[in-house]
Design a protein around this motif. Structure first.
Motif, PDB file in Angstrom:
ATOM      1  N   GLN C 462      -4.131  41.400  -8.487  1.00  0.00           N
ATOM      2  CA  GLN C 462      -4.387  42.547  -7.624  1.00  0.00           C
ATOM      3  C   GLN C 462      -4.050  42.233  -6.182  1.00  0.00           C
ATOM      4  O   GLN C 462      -3.977  41.078  -5.777  1.00  0.00           O
ATOM      5  CB  GLN C 462      -5.854  42.989  -7.725  1.00  0.00           C
ATOM      6  N   VAL C 463      -3.856  43.284  -5.429  1.00  0.00           N
ATOM      7  CA  VAL C 463      -3.513  43.151  -4.018  1.00  0.00           C
ATOM      8  C   VAL C 463      -4.797  43.111  -3.198  1.00  0.00           C
ATOM      9  O   VAL C 463      -5.690  43.936  -3.377  1.00  0.00           O
ATOM     10  CB  VAL C 463      -2.620  44.331  -3.590  1.00  0.00           C
ATOM     11  N   GLY C 464      -4.885  42.114  -2.318  1.00  0.00           N
ATOM     12  CA  GLY C 464      -6.093  41.962  -1.511  1.00  0.00           C
ATOM     13  C   GLY C 464      -5.978  42.619  -0.158  1.00  0.00           C
ATOM     14  O   GLY C 464      -6.969  43.070   0.419  1.00  0.00           O
ATOM     15  N   GLY C 477      -1.304  39.355  -2.457  1.00  0.00           N
ATOM     16  CA  GLY C 477      -2.041  39.531  -3.706  1.00  0.00           C
ATOM     17  C   GLY C 477      -2.020  38.268  -4.521  1.00  0.00           C
ATOM     18  O   GLY C 477      -1.400  37.265  -4.137  1.00  0.00           O
TER      19      GLY C 477
END
Lengths: 261, 130, 663
Positions: C462-464, C477
């Motif tokens: 996932q992209v942070g 991510g």
């Protein structure tokens, strides 16, 4: 108006100017910051484990001793620790019971004190519009970025300071002082924190990225409410550097009370 | 799980309040972690490794001192697992053991420059020793 | 004294292997009122039924107890049997000695003992049974469809095809819904508008379908077969009959700053507008927020240029009241607000877009005429990052999104990625995913094609954080497969945003007393066996209003809902369930608690003269509409004064059953 005030250790020494400019500015705004008697260090980091009781007691004492149900904080770390402790007091019965037993206080803290960061005080009790009216020396033409860091914002549910991902309170503050507020995406990321003591490279990476991002957005100077952020942003800046002030310094300047100090 | 590991795991979960079974293994925490590259074990691994009885590996790793406690993973976790709290709990379990201080009052002064704020010293004392 | 017959079924060995059926029949002979008690191998068979009928005639029975399987299985059978022999069907009781007895016991004495108790309990209830008569109510032969997207259109077409009148009420100025905004559809990649617009035209040309656009249902009363709806047709300031849809007004209108809703507000439209070229009705509408004439009286240009004389600045909202036999909810969805996930930078970056915005950016009728250009500077993006599950699959306490999987995002993201790689081979496309969910015909093959033939880079993680650095979107991510944190410098980021029910769904649900789940999706009467019916009789569900689904599923469900509507409208009269609640007016204290708890809106309060021993006064009392009451019994347990009772399941009957078991 008089508010109970918790300055914290760093503001008595390395970050004296954060405190002094705050007091002068408060005075100019018709507010007296009344320092709590015999306050103790907040511990600088919030102990995240539920069985850490003693390390939160100094915060409880500060909350108990606040007058008129409000306690003003200045340093991000103190604000963070005291506000979260206050939240625990009101939401974690286990902590409340144990802390009460530890302290053997004659009357237990009732949980009602509101922890107000000086920025929140300006926003919620004075208002940025009113602040703008009090500015005698607008910081015209200055491009200022806000470095929020972590502790003012997260966890958003507990701190309830501003939108933790897209905060605007310091930008609104900057605009009220007559300067141009320049937003940049890493303003709510970590400065590298205490790990800088052992390993500067973590802070260097963080600061580098933040300063690069700020400069790219057109920021010419940064303001912060956190002495640790300021330390890292100044001392661990390698590729990019820029002036970093405490927000109170600019406030004092805009209110025309900086030189008094 | 052997008894000691079981006790450590239960304690870590209890004092952190983290429920690793809520994790959907999306990697958001490790995607957001600012100090990822400095860590041997990353935030999402703390969650799965504690769940799988590998807490001792984490306790032996330097990773527990690399977490900046910035709470980005706590804020952004879509499942409310909040891995940062677990990292903190594992660190506490380590330094609560006798003689396991990371740094003591004798070690710290030489590391300090004249501008270091008291806040940093206090934080280090809290994070590195009990 | 009643004459009761007891008939114990063996169900082959299903019952007889664990229950001594002869002993049960024998024991029942000693019960008060039982004049005949017997057993048979298959009581539900023709011979078994005849045996019951013969006994009814021979012994002049007032009621019968059949000890057999669950009433779900054969209660209706035995009621018909009894009715054919001249007995009121509600004088039949079933003792379930199969599912609740023989199937769960192994020991014969134990099973037999329990069967005897169950039979005795049924007899005890039967002693208090009263003959009940089912009523009838007439059915209004017209259907209301709320929502004019593909779900509503398909339902309307199918209902109209069976010869019934249908009104589609659509809140926007045109029908077509979300599907009209889509560029291509998965997994076939046919043009969405090309397959949708013929259906829109068909609906508008059907003599049986009446499209009421730019209108909202304001009030609904009544019950299955007999609803009355009030529809507010909002003023569009254009005469729908006169307007030819020529578009001259749009071209001349000087106020061009209205947000173009159809293009997801990526560009502007004039104050007077037709949402899109194939809109139905093809009639202009004036946005009163934007129109200078309506705001301050200055302008009136459209009126002057309109050769049809269709502009009417004085037009007012119109209220339409109509009666319907059935109502279909097809209120659809909208993308979730992604601002709670602002680490993805949607609010601050024009080049972070939602998937529905991308549909418009890729569509020939979109703001960039089908050439994919990024919104900030109109340049061709060379690196595009897709982020899946944005706002889906979140723990509710985090307040970051929806707890459910939005179901369509994996497939449309694969579609977007594939189309971009096809049209712009110089573009790098990366997809951050948690899981790729592709159940559906030709769905996984489609996704694999995106990867294998079109070279789309799928990254598990996932992209942070997304940060804009000098116009590049730095997408940070995790790559969980490689065990690293990566940062991709992207030109465009597409968020596969969770879908949520249209915001009007909640108020419509309340209006229809049609139950909804915590996410505001309409609840079906049975999740498996009655998936297109609401628990409220006469209300049917079509499309995403019921839960996330793609176009083929929506169309299938829309057709299923239509067939249920047709089944209802085909009847002239409805037989009502006589097991309904009734209020004893002498006991009713007028507290309104039953009214509040009734999920069907069957209870109203009236002022009525109440007569009884020593009583003759006007009181406020509860009244049950038997045509609406579904016999759930919620009111009877809520009523503090014991005035409310359910026919066929009265307090007295239930207590008699319990007493027979316990005493």
């Amino acid at each position: 108006m008089t508010y109970s005030y918790y300055p914290g250790c760093t503001l008595k020494d390395r970050a004296k100017e954060l405190d002094l400019y705050a007091r002068a500015s408060a005075k100019a705004l018709g507010i007296e910051l009344k320092e709590l008697p015999q306050w103790q260090c907040c511990g600088a980091v919030y102990p995240q484990a539920s069985d850490e009781i003693a390390s939160r007691l100094s915060s409880v004492r500060a909350l108990m001793n606040a007058e008129e149900g409000k306690l003003v904080t200045m340093c991000s770390a103190c604000h963070h620790v005291i506000k979260r402790t206050n939240y625990d007091w009101n939401n974690d019965e286990n902590f409340r019971t144990k802390a009460t037993n530890y302290m053997k206080a004659e009357t237990a803290y009732d949980g009602s004190t509101q922890v107000l960061h000086f920025l929140e005080l300006i926003r919620d009790e004075i208002g940025f519009e009113e602040l703008a009216k009090r500015v005698v020396n607008p910081l015209k033409g200055r491009k200022i970025g806000a470095f929020y860091g972590c502790m003012l914002l997260r966890p958003g549910k507990v701190l309830a300071f501003d939108d933790p991902e897209n905060p605007t309170i310091i930008e609104d503050f900057i605009r009220a002082l007559g300067a141009e507020a320049v937003s940049f995406p890493y303003r709510n990321e970590c400065c590298g924190a205490y790990v800088a003591l052992e390993d500067k490279s973590a802070a260097v990476n963080q600061v580098d990225r933040a300063l690069h991002s700020a400069a790219a957005a057109g920021v010419e100077e940064l303001i912060t409410a956190c002495p640790l952020c300021r330390y890292n942003l100044v001392e661990n800046a390698v590729k990019e550097t820029m002036p970093v002030h405490y927000f109170t310094e600019l406030l004092a300047e805009a209110l025309g009370v900086k030189e008094v100090q | 799980m052997e008894n000691n590991v079981k006790l450590l795991t239960e304690t870590a979960l209890r004092i952190s309040g983290v429920n690793p079974r809520k994790c959907m293994k999306c990697g958001k925490c490790s995607g957001t972690c600012p100090n990822y590259d400095k860590m041997e074990y990353h935030p999402h691994q703390f969650v799965t490794m504690v769940d799988r009885g590998q807490i001792e590996k984490l306790m032996e790793s330097d990773s527990i001192y690399q977490c900046l406690s910035c709470m980005a993973c706590v804020e952004r976790c879509p499942r409310g697992v909040e891995p940062g709290k677990l990292v903190e709990a594992v660190r506490l379990l380590k330094i609560r053991q006798q003689g396991m201080d990371r740094k003591g009052p004798i070690d710290i002064p030489p590391m300090v420059d004249e501008n270091v704020p008291q806040q940093l010293l206090m934080a280090a004392m809290r994070k590195y020793r009990k | 004294m009643q004459k009761i017959g007891v008939f114990v079924c063996w169900c082959g060995s299903n019952i007889a292997a664990t229950v001594d059926v002869k002993a049960v029949a024998e024991a029942m002979k000693n019960e008060d009122g039982v004049v005949v008690s017997t057993d048979y191998q298959y009581m539900c068979s023709a011979a078994g039924q005849k045996m019951i009928q013969d006994a009814i005639h021979e012994h002049q029975l007032d009621g019968i107890v059949v000890c057999s399987c669950s009433p779900r299985m054969h209660e209706a059978t035995f009621r018909k049997t009894a009715e054919a022999a001249g007995l009121n069907p509600y004088m039949v009781e079933i003792a379930n000695i199969r599912e609740q007895c023989s199937w769960i016991h192994k020991d014969i004495p134990e099973g037999t003992e329990k069967a005897i108790i169950l039979a005795r309990s049924a007899i005890a209830k039967l002693r208090h049974n009263m003959p009940l008569q089912a009523g009838t109510s007439a059915v209004k032969k017209r259907c209301l469809v709320i929502g004019g997207g593909i779900a509503g259109i398909q339902t309307a077409l199918d209902v109209a095809d069976a010869g019934f009148e249908v009104d589609i009420v659509e809140k926007r100025p045109t029908i077509g819904g979300r599907m009209a905004q889509l560029d291509k559809t998965f997994p076939t990649l046919d043009c969405s508008a090309c397959i949708l617009t013929p259906k829109m035209v068909e609906a508008s040309q059907s003599e049986k379908i009446n499209i009421i656009s730019y209108a909202e249902v304001e009030k609904v009363s009544g019950f299955v077969g007999n609803f009355t709806a009030t529809i507010r047709k909002k003023a569009r300031y254009v005469d729908e009959v006169k307007c030819t849809g020529c578009g001259l007004c749009m071209a001349k209108c000087p106020a061009k700053k209205g947000k173009n809703e159809f293009n997801m507000e990526l560009d502007n439209r004039p104050a007077i507008y037709i949402p899109f070229a194939q809109a139905i009705p093809n009639v202009a509408v004036i946005d009163p927020e934007q129109c200078n004439k309506l705001k301050n009286g200055k302008c009136g240009l459209c009126e002057r240029v309109c050769t049809a004389g269709a502009i009417n600045y004085k037009q007012e909202d119109e209220l339409i009241e109509r009666e319907y036999g059935a109502i279909v909810v097809a209120t659809g969805f909208q993308p979730m607000d992604v601002n709670p996930l602002n680490e993805l930078g949607y609010a601050e970056n024009a080049d972070v877009v939602t998937s529905l915005e991308l549909e418009r950016l890729m569509n020939a009728a979109g703001p960039s005429k089908g050439t994919l250009l990024r919104p900030s500077d109109g340049k061709h993006p060379h690196t595009i990052v897709f982020v899946q599950c944005v706002g889906s699959r979140c723990d509710e306490n985090t307040k970051r999104g929806k707890p459910y999987c939005s179901k369509i995002c994996c497939m449309y993201t694969a579609k977007h990625a594939m189309l971009i790689r096809e049209k712009y081979p110089d573009t790098d496309v990366h997809v951050f995913y948690i899981d790729v969910r592709t159940p559906g015909k030709n769905f996984d093959e489609f996704y694999r094609r995106a990867v294998e033939q079109y070279g789309v880079d799928y990254i598990k993680g996932q992209v942070g954080k997304i940060a804009n650095e000098n116009g590049k979107l730095m997408v940070q991510g995790s790559d969980l497969i490689n065990g690293e944190q990566i940062t991709i410098a992207a030109d465009l980021v597409v968020l596969a945003t969770a879908i949520e029910p249209d915001p009007t769904a909640r108020s419509i649900g309340t209006m229809l007393t049609s139950s909804m789940d915590t996410n505001d999706f309409f609840t079906e009467a049975h999740p498996k066996l009655r998936p297109v019916e609401s628990p409220t009789a006469g209300i049917f569900l079509s499309g995403v209003a019921q839960g996330p689904k793609d176009i083929p599923e929506t169309v299938a469900q829309a057709g299923a809902a239509a067939s249920k509507v047709i089944g209802l409208l085909a009847k002239d009269h409805l037989v009502t369930n006589p097991c309904v609640a009734g209020s004893n007016e002498l006991l009713c204290n007028g507290c309104s608690q039953c009214e509040k708890v009734c999920p069907y809106g069957a209870i109203t309060y009236i002022d009525k003269e109440v007569r009884g021993p020593g009583v003759r006064e006007v009181r406020r009392v509860a009244q049950v509409n038997p045509a609406v009451c579904q016999g759930c019994g919620a009111c009877t347990v809520t009523c503090p004064s014991g005035a409310m009772d359910l026919k066929g399941f009265s307090n007295q009957q239930i207590m008699a059953e319990v007493d027979a078991i316990c005493l």
